[in-house]
Design a protein around this motif. Sequence first.
Motif, PDB file in Angstrom:
ATOM      1  N   GLU A   1       0.856  -1.185   0.000  1.00  0.00           N
ATOM      2  CA  GLU A   1       0.000   0.000   0.000  1.00  0.00           C
ATOM      3  C   GLU A   1       0.889   1.230   0.000  1.00  0.00           C
ATOM      4  O   GLU A   1       2.072   1.159   0.324  1.00  0.00           O
ATOM      5  N   ALA A   2       0.296   2.357  -0.371  1.00  0.00           N
ATOM      6  CA  ALA A   2       1.073   3.591  -0.402  1.00  0.00           C
ATOM      7  C   ALA A   2       1.475   3.964   1.022  1.00  0.00           C
ATOM      8  O   ALA A   2       0.753   3.666   1.968  1.00  0.00           O
ATOM      9  N   PRO A   3       2.647   4.611   1.174  1.00  0.00           N
ATOM     10  CA  PRO A   3       3.084   4.991   2.527  1.00  0.00           C
ATOM     11  C   PRO A   3       2.193   6.055   3.163  1.00  0.00           C
ATOM     12  O   PRO A   3       2.294   6.303   4.359  1.00  0.00           O
ATOM     13  N   THR A   4       1.367   6.687   2.354  1.00  0.00           N
ATOM     14  CA  THR A   4       0.490   7.721   2.898  1.00  0.00           C
ATOM     15  C   THR A   4      -0.951   7.385   2.556  1.00  0.00           C
ATOM     16  O   THR A   4      -1.228   6.645   1.615  1.00  0.00           O
ATOM     17  N   GLY A   5      -1.868   7.945   3.327  1.00  0.00           N
ATOM     18  CA  GLY A   5      -3.276   7.719   3.073  1.00  0.00           C
ATOM     19  C   GLY A   5      -4.041   9.032   3.039  1.00  0.00           C
ATOM     20  O   GLY A   5      -3.472  10.099   3.245  1.00  0.00           O
ATOM     21  N   VAL A   6      -5.339   8.935   2.754  1.00  0.00           N
ATOM     22  CA  VAL A   6      -6.161  10.129   2.586  1.00  0.00           C
ATOM     23  C   VAL A   6      -7.319  10.123   3.578  1.00  0.00           C
ATOM     24  O   VAL A   6      -8.001   9.102   3.728  1.00  0.00           O
ATOM     25  N   ALA A   7      -7.516  11.216   4.274  1.00  0.00           N
ATOM     26  CA  ALA A   7      -8.691  11.360   5.151  1.00  0.00           C
ATOM     27  C   ALA A   7      -9.880  11.720   4.277  1.00  0.00           C
ATOM     28  O   ALA A   7     -10.054  12.874   3.888  1.00  0.00           O
ATOM     29  N   THR A   8     -10.660  10.709   3.963  1.00  0.00           N
ATOM     30  CA  THR A   8     -11.665  10.882   2.900  1.00  0.00           C
ATOM     31  C   THR A   8     -12.780  11.856   3.247  1.00  0.00           C
ATOM     32  O   THR A   8     -13.486  12.318   2.361  1.00  0.00           O
ATOM     33  N   GLY A   9     -12.932  12.178   4.508  1.00  0.00           N
ATOM     34  CA  GLY A   9     -13.996  13.112   4.878  1.00  0.00           C
ATOM     35  C   GLY A   9     -13.550  14.563   4.896  1.00  0.00           C
ATOM     36  O   GLY A   9     -14.243  15.424   5.436  1.00  0.00           O
ATOM     37  N   THR A  10     -12.369  14.855   4.335  1.00  0.00           N
ATOM     38  CA  THR A  10     -11.862  16.236   4.378  1.00  0.00           C
ATOM     39  C   THR A  10     -11.649  16.788   2.981  1.00  0.00           C
ATOM     40  O   THR A  10     -10.835  17.685   2.778  1.00  0.00           O
ATOM     41  N   CYS A  11     -12.362  16.241   2.007  1.00  0.00           N
ATOM     42  CA  CYS A  11     -12.019  16.564   0.624  1.00  0.00           C
ATOM     43  C   CYS A  11     -12.861  17.691   0.035  1.00  0.00           C
ATOM     44  O   CYS A  11     -14.031  17.860   0.363  1.00  0.00           O
ATOM     45  N   PHE A  12     -12.248  18.427  -0.851  1.00  0.00           N
ATOM     46  CA  PHE A  12     -12.942  19.443  -1.626  1.00  0.00           C
ATOM     47  C   PHE A  12     -12.642  19.165  -3.084  1.00  0.00           C
ATOM     48  O   PHE A  12     -11.501  18.933  -3.461  1.00  0.00           O
ATOM     49  N   ARG A  13     -13.694  19.162  -3.894  1.00  0.00           N
ATOM     50  CA  ARG A  13     -13.493  18.767  -5.290  1.00  0.00           C
ATOM     51  C   ARG A  13     -13.240  19.958  -6.198  1.00  0.00           C
ATOM     52  O   ARG A  13     -13.984  20.927  -6.191  1.00  0.00           O
ATOM     53  N   GLN A  14     -12.175  19.852  -6.983  1.00  0.00           N
ATOM     54  CA  GLN A  14     -11.917  20.860  -8.007  1.00  0.00           C
ATOM     55  C   GLN A  14     -12.086  20.219  -9.374  1.00  0.00           C
ATOM     56  O   GLN A  14     -11.450  19.208  -9.677  1.00  0.00           O
ATOM     57  N   THR A  15     -12.957  20.809 -10.187  1.00  0.00           N
ATOM     58  CA  THR A  15     -13.148  20.332 -11.548  1.00  0.00           C
ATOM     59  C   THR A  15     -12.474  21.320 -12.482  1.00  0.00           C
ATOM     60  O   THR A  15     -12.631  22.534 -12.323  1.00  0.00           O
ATOM     61  N   GLU A  16     -11.721  20.784 -13.427  1.00  0.00           N
ATOM     62  CA  GLU A  16     -11.031  21.662 -14.369  1.00  0.00           C
ATOM     63  C   GLU A  16     -11.757  21.671 -15.714  1.00  0.00           C
ATOM     64  O   GLU A  16     -12.161  20.623 -16.219  1.00  0.00           O
ATOM     65  N   PHE A  17     -11.871  22.862 -16.265  1.00  0.00           N
ATOM     66  CA  PHE A  17     -12.597  23.027 -17.523  1.00  0.00           C
ATOM     67  C   PHE A  17     -11.696  23.558 -18.619  1.00  0.00           C
ATOM     68  O   PHE A  17     -10.667  24.186 -18.354  1.00  0.00           O
ATOM     69  N   ALA A  18     -12.140  23.311 -19.862  1.00  0.00           N
ATOM     70  CA  ALA A  18     -11.497  23.925 -21.016  1.00  0.00           C
ATOM     71  C   ALA A  18     -12.568  24.682 -21.781  1.00  0.00           C
ATOM     72  O   ALA A  18     -13.750  24.337 -21.720  1.00  0.00           O
ATOM     73  N   GLY A  19     -12.170  25.716 -22.489  1.00  0.00           N
ATOM     74  CA  GLY A  19     -13.149  26.461 -23.264  1.00  0.00           C
ATOM     75  C   GLY A  19     -12.509  27.099 -24.479  1.00  0.00           C
ATOM     76  O   GLY A  19     -11.299  27.351 -24.500  1.00  0.00           O
ATOM     77  N   LEU A  20     -13.346  27.350 -25.485  1.00  0.00           N
ATOM     78  CA  LEU A  20     -12.882  28.018 -26.699  1.00  0.00           C
ATOM     79  C   LEU A  20     -12.761  29.513 -26.391  1.00  0.00           C
ATOM     80  O   LEU A  20     -13.707  30.126 -25.899  1.00  0.00           O
ATOM     81  N   LEU A  21     -11.584  30.082 -26.643  1.00  0.00           N
ATOM     82  CA  LEU A  21     -11.398  31.496 -26.328  1.00  0.00           C
ATOM     83  C   LEU A  21     -12.114  32.376 -27.345  1.00  0.00           C
ATOM     84  O   LEU A  21     -12.040  32.138 -28.558  1.00  0.00           O
ATOM     85  N   LYS A  22     -12.822  33.370 -26.849  1.00  0.00           N
ATOM     86  CA  LYS A  22     -13.514  34.296 -27.745  1.00  0.00           C
ATOM     87  C   LYS A  22     -12.468  35.052 -28.563  1.00  0.00           C
ATOM     88  O   LYS A  22     -11.484  35.537 -28.017  1.00  0.00           O
ATOM     89  N   GLY A  23     -12.669  35.121 -29.857  1.00  0.00           N
ATOM     90  CA  GLY A  23     -11.684  35.790 -30.707  1.00  0.00           C
ATOM     91  C   GLY A  23     -10.556  34.879 -31.131  1.00  0.00           C
ATOM     92  O   GLY A  23      -9.507  35.351 -31.585  1.00  0.00           O
ATOM     93  N   ALA A  24     -10.757  33.559 -30.968  1.00  0.00           N
ATOM     94  CA  ALA A  24      -9.727  32.606 -31.367  1.00  0.00           C
ATOM     95  C   ALA A  24      -9.463  32.712 -32.867  1.00  0.00           C
ATOM     96  O   ALA A  24     -10.389  32.877 -33.656  1.00  0.00           O
ATOM     97  N   LYS A  25      -8.167  32.628 -33.234  1.00  0.00           N
ATOM     98  CA  LYS A  25      -7.840  32.745 -34.650  1.00  0.00           C
ATOM     99  C   LYS A  25      -8.189  31.472 -35.402  1.00  0.00           C
ATOM    100  O   LYS A  25      -8.572  31.507 -36.557  1.00  0.00           O
ATOM    101  N   ASN A  26      -8.045  30.357 -34.707  1.00  0.00           N
ATOM    102  CA  ASN A  26      -8.352  29.084 -35.348  1.00  0.00           C
ATOM    103  C   ASN A  26      -9.525  28.424 -34.621  1.00  0.00           C
ATOM    104  O   ASN A  26      -9.346  27.501 -33.830  1.00  0.00           O
ATOM    105  N   GLU A  27     -10.716  28.927 -34.886  1.00  0.00           N
ATOM    106  CA  GLU A  27     -11.888  28.460 -34.158  1.00  0.00           C
ATOM    107  C   GLU A  27     -12.180  26.995 -34.462  1.00  0.00           C
ATOM    108  O   GLU A  27     -12.494  26.199 -33.578  1.00  0.00           O
ATOM    109  N   LYS A  28     -12.019  26.634 -35.731  1.00  0.00           N
ATOM    110  CA  LYS A  28     -12.315  25.263 -36.140  1.00  0.00           C
ATOM    111  C   LYS A  28     -11.367  24.281 -35.452  1.00  0.00           C
ATOM    112  O   LYS A  28     -11.780  23.256 -34.894  1.00  0.00           O
ATOM    113  N   GLY A  29     -10.105  24.627 -35.459  1.00  0.00           N
ATOM    114  CA  GLY A  29      -9.112  23.792 -34.799  1.00  0.00           C
ATOM    115  C   GLY A  29      -9.373  23.732 -33.303  1.00  0.00           C
ATOM    116  O   GLY A  29      -9.203  22.688 -32.660  1.00  0.00           O
TER     117      GLY A  29
END
Lengths: 358, 537
Positions: free
Chosen positions: A259-287
């Motif tokens: 097992e890993a040498p460290t563990g996680v206190a599962t009741g202390t978690c905060f979730r971060q979701t990462e997003f991607a988005g098309l930038l307004k004014g993108a030169k290559n919108e299709k790409g």
Amino acid sequence: MSTTRRATVTALAVAAGLTALAACGSGGGESADPKTVTLVSHDSFNASKSVLEEFTRQTGYKVNVLKGGDAGKAVNQAILSKANPQGDVFFGIDNTLLSRGLKEGIFSPYQAKGLESVPEELQLDKAQHRVTPVDYGDTCVNYDRAYFTEHKIAPPRTFDDLLKPEYKGLLVTENSATSSPGLAFQLGTIARYGESGWQDYWKKLKANGVEVVDGWEQAYNERFSGSAAGKGKGDKPLVVSYASSPPVEVLGKKPEPEEAPTGVATGTCFRQTEFAGLLKGAKNEKGGKALLDFLLSKKFQEDVPLQMFVNPARTDVKVPELFTKYGEKIDKPGTVAPEKITENRERWIKQWSSLVLK
Amino acid sequence: MALPLVFFALFFAYPVVAIVGRGLKDGGQWQLGRAGEVLSDPDVLHVLWFTVWQAAASTGLTLLIALPGAYVFARFEFPGKKLLRSVVAVPFVLPTVVVGSAFLALIGRGGVLDDLWGVRLDTSVWAILLAHVFFNYAVVVRTVGGLWSQLDPRQEEAARVLGASRRQAWFRVTLPALAPAVAAAALMVFLFTFTSFGVVQILGGPGFSTLEVEIYRQTADFLDLPTAAVLTLLQFAAVLALLALHAWTVRRREATLTLVDPARTARRPQGAGQWALLWGTLVVITLLLVVPLAVLVERSFAGPDGYGLTFYRALESAASMDSTFAVAPLNALRNSLAYGAAATLIALVVGGLAAAALTRRGGRLVRGFDALLMLPLGVSAVTVGFGFLITLDEPPLDLRSSWWLVPLAQALVGVPFVVRTMLPVLRAVDERLREAAAVLGASPWRVWREVDLPLVRRALLIAAGFAFAVSLGEFGATVFIARPDNPTLPVAVARLLGRAGELNYGQAMALSTILMVVCAGALLALERVRTDQAGEF
């Protein structure tokens, strides 16, 4: 005189050589090539080269990645340059920063393919699709297994546990004002105790000897007794880090431990979701649109865990064994609505600072 | 003078003014009320107080510790002196990320001091002060020691023959001669510590914040441009005042002294007192400068299964790893060298021309220009970086993703060093030589080539070396704009430190060691071409 001359000649030769080196390093100046698509991101963005090459094979576009510091700085850069964006797609705006980016209007709507395999709770801009969820990760208290075995106490599991006398003086966390896991941990307490209760919780946590340092590097590498980097010399067996930190501790270990040498206190978690988005004014919108589709493709999603140490947004992709074997699945992470975070962030940080640091 | 002016206007003044202007103007309205608001905020006042206080304390401590060192380097001849002089300069050009980890390994929890005597200095103000001494020791040794080695010891001896006690001779003869150099060194140290960023962030802990850290936080974390703009202007004013004082002390120093060849002033120490001083200095240098660096090296070899090359091998095999994160050390090294070489070329051309212009002309305007060239040392990298972002964003000057952006930003920091090294040497060139050449029909270009260049060639090399070393270690601006596919060594180190796991940490230490060796190598090469004129760094 002759030594001087020799030195001069040597130096000139060195300078010439270096200039030649400089010249061969400068082959990367790119123009607005319709065959490239530019991804703007933060320092933690990583992908396998072969996966990015796969995208080129599929679409004919080459990906050019620009990184701009940590997540917050990268988002602010994108906001500052919105009149003339640096690239086509931005990756790495998370739920703690999302509504700032949306309010500033830096993204154009686009519904990426594959979104149907992403759980609803990650789709925070479901109505307009200005951003696409790509991955998520949890910030949780990590513990040093060896310490708790040796002292014959059970490691903590919840926020409430951290207030108990047996954990007095054991926790090190990061400054909310300067560190994103620090802020995430604070937001976790806000999610758990609400706007009325979190300050009271921190008062008690402070009374129980929580220590605060400025950055994750110090907290984890220097203070945490469970990090191999610190050679076990840190004296805090509890640290605010990520749910994915235990698997990373196993990386490169031979033979692989049980097992890993460290563990996680599962009741202390905060979730971060990462997003991607098309930038307004993108030169290559299709790409850019093609790239967004690709970020949600199985190929890319399967690459995410071992490159960025977060979980893929899609539920239908294979997660590597390193994660399933040594990682912890977090069932009920804390969350706070993005608008609420943007609205209150500065005030919360200020309140936290005067409460904990003074 | 036109080229340096254009360079600074375009790559420094324009971006900085733009970002500050954006902060102070909101929808076309000047937000001057904001200034009063910010300046009366007790938190800001606390930051301001701490900034000044820690800079003053750091400067005092650095002088206290480094002045004996300056004496030893100036007056004593001992084996290994050249090597040691390069070693003490290494910290000055190392990036703070690297030094921060070295210091934590030494004085932090479980550090060497903790193991030996249970002493922990991290997150205390002592850690900040000691790290500042570590970084700036070389500034004092080089500035003061350089002049000291050229003071004729016979003056002091003459005073003794005339009946002065040792103390009197020192206070009446040597100290007045040295005072301007000490003042100049003190002001430089004060400037560097006043704008301290990395050291305070890494070693200070959350209780401490300098103006520079606050500007960074307001800009990068909160995007509170108005507050950042007010603070930037505040720092500007303070730095300008410091630079004006510095320029004044430097002019005084140039005016009054007759100097001798340093080779004739240094000799082997004699008597118990002098030997004790030499050994004392060596001990201080070892404890304060060498040990932190040695800890870094030690950690780079301390693999999971005892000492070995594990981390270096991991760096090497990273090259073949299939990830955009992994950068082979040789690639990072090559990038660093390429950027550094380009930055050095720019800095030499711009700084050399500026220094030449400053020698020829006098007057207040030129002196103002002199100070302007020093300003980049006192302006926050995040201000410059965000400024670049909103100004250099349109063709023909869309440099945001250009390869040249990194060397340009690094050159901004390199130019002051070039100017400061070249200026005293150029000023020492006898004007009559130039006039004679001109009278004999030489063109201005030919005068420069035949008269000035041969005389300043070595200073030019030293300036180049310093600009190169500083570029190698530059982090603040580079991290902002370095392209991910070609990071420099400091950027690669910072990336590795940002990840969990022994392997990443060990690789960071190994890369830091490589960076250190390259910096030390560049400085050692410099020692071989040292001029008699010491310059100001």
